[in-house]
Design a protein around this motif. Structure first.
Motif, PDB file in Angstrom:
ATOM      1  N   ASP A   1       0.915  -1.092   0.053  1.00  0.00           N
ATOM      2  CA  ASP A   1       0.017  -0.008   0.132  1.00  0.00           C
ATOM      3  C   ASP A   1       0.822   1.176  -0.003  1.00  0.00           C
ATOM      4  OD1 ASP A   1      -2.098   1.594   0.016  1.00  0.00           O
ATOM      5  OD2 ASP A   1      -2.664   1.473   2.235  1.00  0.00           O
ATOM      6  N   HIS A   2       0.247   2.164  -0.676  1.00  0.00           N
ATOM      7  CA  HIS A   2       1.316   3.536  -0.819  1.00  0.00           C
ATOM      8  C   HIS A   2       0.537   4.831  -0.287  1.00  0.00           C
ATOM      9  CE1 HIS A   2      -0.903   3.784  -4.851  1.00  0.00           C
ATOM     10  NE2 HIS A   2      -0.572   5.136  -4.681  1.00  0.00           N
ATOM     11  N   ILE A   3       1.241   5.864  -0.334  1.00  0.00           N
ATOM     12  CA  ILE A   3       0.502   7.057  -0.021  1.00  0.00           C
ATOM     13  C   ILE A   3       0.763   7.949  -1.119  1.00  0.00           C
ATOM     14  CG2 ILE A   3       0.823   9.184   1.526  1.00  0.00           C
ATOM     15  CD1 ILE A   3       1.392   7.264   3.981  1.00  0.00           C
ATOM     16  N   SER A   4      -0.143   8.545  -1.348  1.00  0.00           N
ATOM     17  CA  SER A   4       0.263   9.788  -2.540  1.00  0.00           C
ATOM     18  C   SER A   4       0.470  11.136  -1.994  1.00  0.00           C
ATOM     19  CB  SER A   4      -1.038   9.809  -3.671  1.00  0.00           C
ATOM     20  OG  SER A   4      -1.078   8.332  -4.240  1.00  0.00           O
ATOM     21  N   ILE A   5       1.529  11.714  -2.113  1.00  0.00           N
ATOM     22  CA  ILE A   5       1.529  13.006  -1.488  1.00  0.00           C
ATOM     23  C   ILE A   5       2.079  13.940  -2.411  1.00  0.00           C
ATOM     24  CG2 ILE A   5       3.660  12.161  -0.398  1.00  0.00           C
ATOM     25  CD1 ILE A   5       3.189  14.067   1.852  1.00  0.00           C
ATOM     26  N   ASN A   6       1.712  15.168  -2.693  1.00  0.00           N
ATOM     27  CA  ASN A   6       2.300  16.137  -3.536  1.00  0.00           C
ATOM     28  C   ASN A   6       2.125  17.535  -2.741  1.00  0.00           C
ATOM     29  OD1 ASN A   6      -0.171  17.075  -4.219  1.00  0.00           O
ATOM     30  ND2 ASN A   6      -0.569  15.237  -5.329  1.00  0.00           N
ATOM     31  N   ASP A   7       2.590  18.816  -3.578  1.00  0.00           N
ATOM     32  CA  ASP A   7       2.350  20.094  -3.125  1.00  0.00           C
ATOM     33  C   ASP A   7       0.981  20.243  -2.479  1.00  0.00           C
ATOM     34  OD1 ASP A   7       5.289  20.191  -3.096  1.00  0.00           O
ATOM     35  OD2 ASP A   7       5.072  20.661  -5.254  1.00  0.00           O
ATOM     36  N   ASP A   8      -0.158  19.765  -3.361  1.00  0.00           N
ATOM     37  CA  ASP A   8      -1.280  20.267  -3.239  1.00  0.00           C
ATOM     38  C   ASP A   8      -2.135  19.486  -1.893  1.00  0.00           C
ATOM     39  OD1 ASP A   8      -1.334  21.854  -5.244  1.00  0.00           O
ATOM     40  OD2 ASP A   8      -1.924  20.024  -6.782  1.00  0.00           O
ATOM     41  N   ASN A   9      -1.727  18.410  -1.620  1.00  0.00           N
ATOM     42  CA  ASN A   9      -2.364  17.688  -0.643  1.00  0.00           C
ATOM     43  C   ASN A   9      -1.470  17.465   0.718  1.00  0.00           C
ATOM     44  OD1 ASN A   9      -0.845  15.366  -1.413  1.00  0.00           O
ATOM     45  ND2 ASN A   9      -2.373  14.133  -2.057  1.00  0.00           N
ATOM     46  N   TYR A  10      -0.186  18.251   0.599  1.00  0.00           N
ATOM     47  CA  TYR A  10       0.703  17.758   1.595  1.00  0.00           C
ATOM     48  C   TYR A  10       0.392  17.633   2.996  1.00  0.00           C
ATOM     49  CZ  TYR A  10       5.340  17.864   3.691  1.00  0.00           C
ATOM     50  OH  TYR A  10       6.508  17.564   4.373  1.00  0.00           O
ATOM     51  N   GLU A  11      -0.236  18.464   3.532  1.00  0.00           N
ATOM     52  CA  GLU A  11      -0.574  18.523   4.960  1.00  0.00           C
ATOM     53  C   GLU A  11      -1.287  17.212   5.419  1.00  0.00           C
ATOM     54  OE1 GLU A  11       0.679  19.995   7.216  1.00  0.00           O
ATOM     55  OE2 GLU A  11       2.047  21.315   6.242  1.00  0.00           O
ATOM     56  N   ALA A  12      -2.181  16.987   4.716  1.00  0.00           N
ATOM     57  CA  ALA A  12      -3.141  15.676   5.009  1.00  0.00           C
ATOM     58  C   ALA A  12      -2.405  14.378   4.979  1.00  0.00           C
ATOM     59  CB  ALA A  12      -4.559  15.910   4.349  1.00  0.00           C
ATOM     60  N   GLU A  13      -1.767  14.540   3.714  1.00  0.00           N
ATOM     61  CA  GLU A  13      -0.917  13.130   3.462  1.00  0.00           C
ATOM     62  C   GLU A  13       0.213  12.868   4.368  1.00  0.00           C
ATOM     63  OE1 GLU A  13      -2.325  10.533   1.729  1.00  0.00           O
ATOM     64  OE2 GLU A  13      -4.115  11.797   1.699  1.00  0.00           O
ATOM     65  N   PHE A  14       0.758  14.035   4.646  1.00  0.00           N
ATOM     66  CA  PHE A  14       2.061  13.996   5.486  1.00  0.00           C
ATOM     67  C   PHE A  14       1.568  13.269   6.727  1.00  0.00           C
ATOM     68  CE2 PHE A  14       4.466  15.989   8.857  1.00  0.00           C
ATOM     69  CZ  PHE A  14       5.619  15.514   8.675  1.00  0.00           C
ATOM     70  N   GLN A  15       0.348  13.797   7.365  1.00  0.00           N
ATOM     71  CA  GLN A  15       0.022  13.242   8.563  1.00  0.00           C
ATOM     72  C   GLN A  15      -0.422  11.640   8.549  1.00  0.00           C
ATOM     73  OE1 GLN A  15       0.294  14.877  11.515  1.00  0.00           O
ATOM     74  NE2 GLN A  15      -0.115  12.907  12.436  1.00  0.00           N
ATOM     75  N   GLN A  16      -0.843  11.165   7.291  1.00  0.00           N
ATOM     76  CA  GLN A  16      -1.107   9.955   7.014  1.00  0.00           C
ATOM     77  C   GLN A  16       0.157   8.989   6.881  1.00  0.00           C
ATOM     78  OE1 GLN A  16      -3.968   7.995   6.650  1.00  0.00           O
ATOM     79  NE2 GLN A  16      -4.825   9.758   7.380  1.00  0.00           N
ATOM     80  N   LEU A  17       1.233   9.644   6.433  1.00  0.00           N
ATOM     81  CA  LEU A  17       2.555   9.177   6.177  1.00  0.00           C
ATOM     82  C   LEU A  17       3.200   8.865   7.492  1.00  0.00           C
ATOM     83  CD1 LEU A  17       5.077   8.141   5.021  1.00  0.00           C
ATOM     84  CD2 LEU A  17       5.822  10.448   4.663  1.00  0.00           C
ATOM     85  N   VAL A  18       3.072  10.023   8.611  1.00  0.00           N
ATOM     86  CA  VAL A  18       3.413   9.777   9.949  1.00  0.00           C
ATOM     87  C   VAL A  18       3.205   8.716  10.605  1.00  0.00           C
ATOM     88  CG1 VAL A  18       3.677  10.835  12.043  1.00  0.00           C
ATOM     89  CG2 VAL A  18       4.209  12.097   9.981  1.00  0.00           C
ATOM     90  N   ASN A  19       1.491   8.761  10.395  1.00  0.00           N
ATOM     91  CA  ASN A  19       0.866   7.579  11.124  1.00  0.00           C
ATOM     92  C   ASN A  19       0.947   6.179  10.813  1.00  0.00           C
ATOM     93  OD1 ASN A  19      -0.753   9.522  12.476  1.00  0.00           O
ATOM     94  ND2 ASN A  19      -2.506   9.406  10.964  1.00  0.00           N
ATOM     95  N   GLY A  20       1.413   6.089   9.426  1.00  0.00           N
ATOM     96  CA  GLY A  20       2.039   4.831   8.917  1.00  0.00           C
ATOM     97  C   GLY A  20       3.512   4.506   9.410  1.00  0.00           C
ATOM     98  N   MET A  21       3.898   5.391   9.747  1.00  0.00           N
ATOM     99  CA  MET A  21       5.666   5.059  10.007  1.00  0.00           C
ATOM    100  C   MET A  21       5.417   4.572  11.419  1.00  0.00           C
ATOM    101  SD  MET A  21       7.364   8.413   8.247  1.00  0.00           S
ATOM    102  CE  MET A  21       9.079   7.879   8.481  1.00  0.00           C
ATOM    103  N   ARG A  22       4.358   5.440  12.172  1.00  0.00           N
ATOM    104  CA  ARG A  22       4.431   5.096  13.688  1.00  0.00           C
ATOM    105  C   ARG A  22       3.440   3.596  13.850  1.00  0.00           C
ATOM    106  NH1 ARG A  22       3.998  11.262  15.749  1.00  0.00           N
ATOM    107  NH2 ARG A  22       6.040  11.708  15.985  1.00  0.00           N
TER     108      ARG A  22
END
Length: 241
Positions: A118-139
């Motif tokens: 499973d992957h996370i899609s993150i770019n300059d437009d959705n950065y903040e929301a997906e950044f938090q998803q990434l952090v949650n996944g890492m933890r």
């Protein structure tokens, strides 16, 4: 928590923002080549050190990264160690301590080996929301709410990351670099490294000669393959990260 950020240098502005936020906002020790590899450092040694010490590989995907020799090398070295760790974890009835998280930064063909991740899609437009998803996944935090009457369980601390077997990363790197050389550059490596061509097989594909060269280099340089890698970079300076 330590995370190795594998990426193409062309995506550096985005990746540097991501790594900075992981460190400064979330306290996650993100490994970025720009910060860790200093003038005079041996690049393969520093990469192996970063990969060995990390518990998470954040693989930033873009058209440039999926075609990058360096990203391919880092991915292969990581997966070899992760497979070994998953086998050990299964025998010991515990959760594996190494994880790979693909991060889709720019649309590209997802490599075959990542189809099951499973992957996370993150770019300059959705950065903040997906950044938090990434952090949650890492933890290892899914965001799933607790059942009525239950409290949210604290995250289970991860086991110390398993070490990459000594010499695995330099061998993979040397093999991938030798495979991508033009014939003239390949011949230059043989000359610079002072290889007796009579020791190499005749009338075979370059990939077969590359395997034999690595065997010879292992006897000459040890597992670091430092002399061979120096000869490759001398013949093809553009391959340096």
């Amino acid at each position: 928590m330590k995370a190795f950020i594998s990426h193409s240098s062309i995506d550096k502005p985005f990746v540097e923002r991501l790594a900075t936020d992981l460190r400064s906002r979330e306290g996650i020790d993100a490994w970025l080549d720009k910060w860790e590899i200093l003038p005079g450092d041996r690049i393969p040694d520093k990469l192996e050190e970063g990969l060995s010490n990390a518990g998470i590989l954040v693989l930033v995907l873009s058209p440039d990264s999926v075609n990058s020799q360096w990203v391919s090398y880092e991915k292969d070295a990581w997966l070899m160690a992760q497979v070994e760790e998953e086998k050990r974890a299964k025998l010991e009835s515990r959760t594996p301590s190494r994880r790979l998280i693909p991060v889709l930064y720019k649309d590209c063909q997802k490599p075959f080996f990542l189809q099951s991740f499973d992957h996370i899609s993150i770019n300059d437009d959705n950065y903040e929301a997906e950044f938090q998803q990434l952090v949650n996944g890492m933890r290892g935090e899914s965001g799933k709410p607790p059942l009525k009457g239950e409290t949210t369980p604290a995250p289970v601390p991860a086991s110390p990351p398993a070490q990459v077997s000594s010499g695995v990363a330099p061998r993979i790197l040397a093999f991938k670099l030798l495979k991508c050389l033009l014939q003239a550059q390949f011949d230059e490596v043989i000359f610079y490294y002072e290889i007796d061509e009579s020791q190499l097989p005749m009338n075979v594909a370059q990939v077969q000669k590359a395997k034999e060269i690595i065997k010879l280099a292992s006897q000459k340089d040890g597992e670091s393959l430092s002399g061979l890698l120096d000869s490759i970079y001398q013949a093809a300076p553009h391959l340096k990260r």
